[in-house]
Scaffold this motif. Structure first.
Motif, PDB file in Angstrom:
ATOM      1  N   SER A  31       0.799  -1.228   0.000  1.00  0.00           N
ATOM      2  CA  SER A  31       0.000   0.000   0.000  1.00  0.00           C
ATOM      3  C   SER A  31       0.833   1.280   0.000  1.00  0.00           C
ATOM      4  N   MET A  32       2.124   1.193   0.304  1.00  0.00           N
ATOM      5  CA  MET A  32       2.950   2.403   0.348  1.00  0.00           C
ATOM      6  C   MET A  32       3.190   2.937  -1.058  1.00  0.00           C
ATOM      7  N   PRO A  33       3.169   4.271  -1.229  1.00  0.00           N
ATOM      8  CA  PRO A  33       3.373   4.858  -2.553  1.00  0.00           C
ATOM      9  C   PRO A  33       4.828   4.748  -3.014  1.00  0.00           C
ATOM     10  N   LEU A  34       5.016   4.892  -4.313  1.00  0.00           N
ATOM     11  CA  LEU A  34       6.348   4.867  -4.912  1.00  0.00           C
ATOM     12  C   LEU A  34       6.730   6.269  -5.343  1.00  0.00           C
ATOM     13  N   ASN A  35       7.965   6.651  -5.077  1.00  0.00           N
ATOM     14  CA  ASN A  35       8.494   7.942  -5.511  1.00  0.00           C
ATOM     15  C   ASN A  35       9.945   7.770  -5.906  1.00  0.00           C
ATOM     16  N   LEU A  36      10.449   8.696  -6.714  1.00  0.00           N
ATOM     17  CA  LEU A  36      11.861   8.642  -7.059  1.00  0.00           C
ATOM     18  C   LEU A  36      12.709   9.167  -5.912  1.00  0.00           C
ATOM     19  N   MET A  37      12.274  10.268  -5.313  1.00  0.00           N
ATOM     20  CA  MET A  37      12.992  10.895  -4.210  1.00  0.00           C
ATOM     21  C   MET A  37      12.005  11.245  -3.091  1.00  0.00           C
ATOM     22  N   PRO A  38      12.482  11.494  -1.873  1.00  0.00           N
ATOM     23  CA  PRO A  38      11.571  11.918  -0.806  1.00  0.00           C
ATOM     24  C   PRO A  38      10.859  13.223  -1.157  1.00  0.00           C
ATOM     25  N   ASP A  39       9.697  13.400  -0.565  1.00  0.00           N
ATOM     26  CA  ASP A  39       8.913  14.615  -0.802  1.00  0.00           C
ATOM     27  C   ASP A  39       9.503  15.748   0.034  1.00  0.00           C
ATOM     28  N   VAL A  40      10.285  16.594  -0.625  1.00  0.00           N
ATOM     29  CA  VAL A  40      10.965  17.694   0.058  1.00  0.00           C
ATOM     30  C   VAL A  40      10.145  18.961  -0.130  1.00  0.00           C
ATOM     31  N   LYS A  41       9.756  19.593   0.968  1.00  0.00           N
ATOM     32  CA  LYS A  41       8.948  20.806   0.917  1.00  0.00           C
ATOM     33  C   LYS A  41       9.844  22.030   1.057  1.00  0.00           C
ATOM     34  N   ILE A  42       9.941  22.827  -0.007  1.00  0.00           N
ATOM     35  CA  ILE A  42      10.690  24.071   0.024  1.00  0.00           C
ATOM     36  C   ILE A  42       9.676  25.206  -0.107  1.00  0.00           C
ATOM     37  N   PRO A  43       9.563  26.076   0.896  1.00  0.00           N
ATOM     38  CA  PRO A  43       8.536  27.127   0.859  1.00  0.00           C
ATOM     39  C   PRO A  43       8.810  28.176  -0.215  1.00  0.00           C
ATOM     40  N   TYR A  44       8.009  28.164  -1.258  1.00  0.00           N
ATOM     41  CA  TYR A  44       8.088  29.127  -2.350  1.00  0.00           C
ATOM     42  C   TYR A  44       6.730  29.791  -2.511  1.00  0.00           C
ATOM     43  N   VAL A  45       6.737  31.093  -2.756  1.00  0.00           N
ATOM     44  CA  VAL A  45       5.513  31.832  -3.078  1.00  0.00           C
ATOM     45  C   VAL A  45       5.802  32.656  -4.327  1.00  0.00           C
ATOM     46  N   VAL A  46       4.889  32.638  -5.274  1.00  0.00           N
ATOM     47  CA  VAL A  46       5.074  33.386  -6.514  1.00  0.00           C
ATOM     48  C   VAL A  46       3.959  34.410  -6.658  1.00  0.00           C
ATOM     49  N   VAL A 101       4.766  27.499   4.762  1.00  0.00           N
ATOM     50  CA  VAL A 101       4.448  28.080   3.464  1.00  0.00           C
ATOM     51  C   VAL A 101       3.052  28.703   3.440  1.00  0.00           C
ATOM     52  N   ASP A 102       2.111  28.179   4.231  1.00  0.00           N
ATOM     53  CA  ASP A 102       0.759  28.756   4.277  1.00  0.00           C
ATOM     54  C   ASP A 102       0.787  30.138   4.933  1.00  0.00           C
ATOM     55  N   ILE A 103       1.558  30.267   6.010  1.00  0.00           N
ATOM     56  CA  ILE A 103       1.703  31.571   6.662  1.00  0.00           C
ATOM     57  C   ILE A 103       2.412  32.546   5.736  1.00  0.00           C
ATOM     58  N   ALA A 104       3.448  32.047   5.051  1.00  0.00           N
ATOM     59  CA  ALA A 104       4.194  32.898   4.119  1.00  0.00           C
ATOM     60  C   ALA A 104       3.292  33.401   3.000  1.00  0.00           C
ATOM     61  N   ASN A 105       2.447  32.543   2.484  1.00  0.00           N
ATOM     62  CA  ASN A 105       1.541  32.917   1.404  1.00  0.00           C
ATOM     63  C   ASN A 105       0.577  34.016   1.861  1.00  0.00           C
ATOM     64  N   GLN A 106       0.049  33.877   3.074  1.00  0.00           N
ATOM     65  CA  GLN A 106      -0.889  34.880   3.594  1.00  0.00           C
ATOM     66  C   GLN A 106      -0.184  36.206   3.858  1.00  0.00           C
ATOM     67  N   GLU A 107       1.041  36.162   4.374  1.00  0.00           N
ATOM     68  CA  GLU A 107       1.785  37.396   4.638  1.00  0.00           C
ATOM     69  C   GLU A 107       2.085  38.142   3.341  1.00  0.00           C
ATOM     70  N   ILE A 108       2.439  37.411   2.301  1.00  0.00           N
ATOM     71  CA  ILE A 108       2.690  38.052   1.009  1.00  0.00           C
ATOM     72  C   ILE A 108       1.409  38.685   0.476  1.00  0.00           C
ATOM     73  N   LYS A 109       0.274  38.002   0.600  1.00  0.00           N
ATOM     74  CA  LYS A 109      -1.002  38.566   0.148  1.00  0.00           C
ATOM     75  C   LYS A 109      -1.330  39.858   0.884  1.00  0.00           C
ATOM     76  N   ASP A 110      -1.096  39.867   2.184  1.00  0.00           N
ATOM     77  CA  ASP A 110      -1.379  41.073   2.970  1.00  0.00           C
ATOM     78  C   ASP A 110      -0.510  42.239   2.515  1.00  0.00           C
TER      79      ASP A 110
END
Length: 729
Positions: A31-46, A101-110
């Motif tokens: 049942s475990m998913p397959l990936n090439l690399m670990p899911d790395v979260k880098i906070p980016y906002v555009v 990243v969610d806080i960062a996104n809201q701060e940029i919007k403000d």
């Protein structure tokens, strides 16, 4: 020791406890998913802002600079990278790893909302959104058939885009190629002059007649009705029969203009080139699917393939969908190969144990610790939210040797007590208890090496976190196994005395000779200080020499992976139209057609990545044949293709191994900073001239562009007022 005594005295209880972990481990495996690399979260906002009709310089001064100044005060920003293009401003904000990243996104919007009045009035509202740098298209699908480009695009836009978008995990469906439908109203100068028609007013009149809108509700008796105005045009005849007020009276639009069911000016085009068959298809629509940040590529790909036959049934006759690229295939094959190597490692480890122990029962007792520990590890990997990827599987591979060492130490001590005449049951208890502290200390030394790696907060820590936790969990389970399974099985299946076979006797004799030779060597070394000093000097020289080879070997974050894909970007001088760009790409196709390593090429005219768009740009994705069917790697082919395409006239061509929707991923980047753009351009040209001939340097590129020629219209206000015209007209 409590565990070993319990295992020997209560084997059914311990077996059932371990069986629980094995059962849930098997379920986790499937049942475990397959990936090439670990899911790395880098906070980016555009932040993307559209400023219609503005050139890059106006976009920079009136939009980009103001946005940069406003968001610069947000906390934990790593760097800000902006692009000022024609009509568009793109500001990418990278935050440090610890930023939510969610806080960062809201701060940029403000911050953007606070300066919205300072931005140009014609600017469309800036779009602020989180950005996943790993969210690149995982599947390319080609829509082709006997329909024209306009019909193919309408089919893809109105039906297929929604169908693919409804599949769970698909975040974005992008289309390129074909022709977008456009209803054109064409007037000639004589008609405009005779009827004194204002084009601006004509646009407003047609827009006012072409709209649907709600009209509230009303009640009649006990029944309530909702009211909706349905006023959008539904056919060409309706548009042609629209009433247009003119100074000479109401006239039909058909009497003033030609109403044509046409297509937008083609600014992008897709081409599919089947290299082995030498078939070039330009009448296609290229459909790219991008996965959501929290979705698994392999799962989505399986779902797409499952739904594809049903989707194809609804297509018109003669139209087909073909999957030409699917990154999940590479992920599946990579994970499968790694698992195969792990099981082979377990098998060969068991054979080595059989050679040294030369007893099938002893080998079975020790070898069982490996699959039990690994399968049990899957349970905690699933609980932690890990996937089967290169890092977790490397962690399992690394731990294979560690898993068996604890059981070997325990079984050897059990053998010693058995050979001394102690009953097997008592030998199992005593043997495991005596070396419990030593085995525990040995295991904890491995744990304290890997566990700190998992707690690193940097980008490297995110990549190696799953690796370190996997090794740690497997190592701890090997400790449990050595104190439970090993003594339990030893007490049940070992005989009272060891019976040596012919192979065991011959192997022991050979090993005794090696032991005697080694003992003689140690005696010689330790017999004099001179010999000991020489050994130390030689060891130091070898260590220093090994460290000195590091610059020669080279350093890199992650080794290059040959995924069987390559990418090409083509940039022509400003002013080239799409047909001229297509001619250059035809030359590229002809030169690459001679390479048997290429399976197909998908070319997108009109863009070269996430940011760069224009009729003078193009990008291509090259799918190579399987690695077993070609002698050269993707990196080697990239060097060959770069040389072959270097002399294409008026074209700047960059070839790289791998594929990225974000544009080319460069091995080295640096920034030239200053306040004077003109001076920066001069320095840029000087620097590129100095470094372009550096050995080993490929794909030298810069981010700044000169821009295409611009016509500036300055109104003559006196003459305009004489004919009652405004700048808006």
């Amino acid at each position: 020791m409590f565990l070993s005594d319990l295992s020997v005295d209560r084997p059914v209880l311990v077996s059932m406890a371990l069986f629980v972990f094995i059962v849930f481990g098997v379920l986790a495996y499937f049942s475990m998913p397959l990936n090439l690399m670990p899911d790395v979260k880098i906070p980016y906002v555009v932040v993307q802002s559209v400023y219609p009709g503005a050139g890059p310089s106006e976009v920079e001064t009136q939009v980009t600079k103001k946005i940069e100044d406003a968001i610069a005060t947000v906390s934990l920003i790593d760097y800000i990278q902006s692009y000022s293009l024609e009509n568009v401003s793109i500001v990418m904000v990278a935050f440090k790893i610890q930023k939510n990243v969610d806080i960062a996104n809201q701060e940029i919007k403000d911050k953007i909302d606070a300066i919205i009045r300072d931005l140009p009035s014609d600017l469309q509202k800036p779009i602020v959104q989180k950005m996943d740098i790993n969210a690149i298209p995982f599947m390319d699908i080609i829509l082709s058939g006997n329909l024209d480009g306009k019909a193919l695009y309408e089919l893809a836009d109105t039906k297929l885009k929604d169908r693919f978008g409804q599949i769970e995990g698909v975040a974005q469906v992008d289309l390129s190629g074909g022709n977008k439908r456009q209803i054109q109203v064409q007037l000639n100068d004589q008609t405009v002059f005779q009827n004194k028609i204002s084009l601006a007013q004509l646009m407003q009149i047609l827009a006012a007649q072409n709209m649907d809108m709600p009209a509230g509700n009303f009640q009649r008796g006990t029944q309530e009705y909702s009211v909706r105005l349905k006023g959008k045009f539904e056919s060409l005849d309706e548009i042609a029969n629209a009433n247009i007020p003119t100074p000479t009276g109401i006239k039909k639009l058909r009497d003033l203009a030609n109403v044509i069911d046409g297509a937008e000016d083609v600014r992008t085009r897709a081409i599919y080139f089947d290299v082995p068959k030498k078939v070039l298809d330009q009448n296609i629509v290229h459909i790219s699917l991008t996965n959501a940040s929290d979705a698994n590529v392999v799962t989505i790909s399986d779902e797409v393939r499952k739904n594809l036959p049903e989707i194809e049934e609804d297509l018109p006759a003669g139209v087909s969908l073909n999957i030409v690229r699917d990154t999940s295939d590479f992920i599946k094959s990579t994970v499968s190969d790694t698992f195969t190597n792990i099981w082979l490692g377990i098998l060969f480890t068991g054979l080595i144990l059989l050679i040294f122990l030369h007893d099938l029962r002893s080998t079975l007792i020790v070898a069982l610790s490996m699959p039990i520990s690994i399968i049990s590890t899957f349970v905690f990997m699933q609980i932690a939210g890990f996937s089967f990827n290169m890092m977790t599987l490397i962690g399992i591979s690394t731990s294979v040797g560690i898993l068996v060492s604890n059981s070997v130490v325990v079984i050897e001590n059990i053998f010693r007590h058995r050979d001394e005449g102690m009953p097997v049951r008592n030998a199992a208890k005593r043997g495991a208890a005596e070396i419990a502290v030593a085995v525990l200390a040995s295991t904890l030394t491995n744990v304290v090496v890997f566990l700190p790696v998992a707690t690193m907060g940097s980008l490297v820590g995110q990549f190696f976190r799953e690796f370190a936790y996997t090794v740690t969990i497997a190592t701890i389970f090997s400790l449990v196994t050595s104190f439970t399974v090993t003594p339990m099985l030893a007490s049940r299946i070992l005989t009272g005395k060891e019976k040596k076979n012919k192979f065991g006797i011959a192997f022991d004799n050979l090993f005794d000779k090696f032991e005697a030779s080694y003992k003689k060597f140690l005696g010689t070394v330790l017999s004099s200080k001179k010999h000991s000093r020489n050994i130390i000097i030689i060891s130091v020289i070898l260590v220093v020499g090994s460290l000195a080879l590091m610059p020669v070997i080279g350093l890199e974050f992650i080794p290059e992976i040959d995924q069987g894909e390559m990418s090409i970007t083509v940039e022509l001088p400003e002013g080239y139209n799409l047909d001229q760009t297509a001619d250059v790409l035809e030359i590229v196709h002809q030169r690459l057609a001679n390479h048997k390593e290429i399976e197909h090429i998908i070319t997108n005219l009109g863009s070269s990545g996430f940011v760069n768009t224009g009729t003078n740009l193009a990008s291509a994705r090259i799918k190579l044949v399987d690695r077993a069917d070609r002698k050269k790697s993707a990196k080697q082919l990239a060097e060959i293709f770069s040389k072959e395409l270097a002399d294409v006239p008026n074209a700047k061509i960059i070839v790289s191994a791998g594929s990225s929707a974000m544009g080319q991923v460069m091995g080295m980047e640096f920034y030239l900073q200053g306040q004077d753009n003109a001076r920066l351009e001069q320095l840029k040209n000087q620097i590129t001239e100095l470094i372009k001939d550096t050995p080993g340097l490929m794909n030298l590129d810069t981010s700044s562009r000169g821009g295409r020629p611009e016509l500036t219209i300055i109104p003559k206000r006196d003459q305009m007022s004489a004919v009652n015209a405004t700048v808006y007209d």
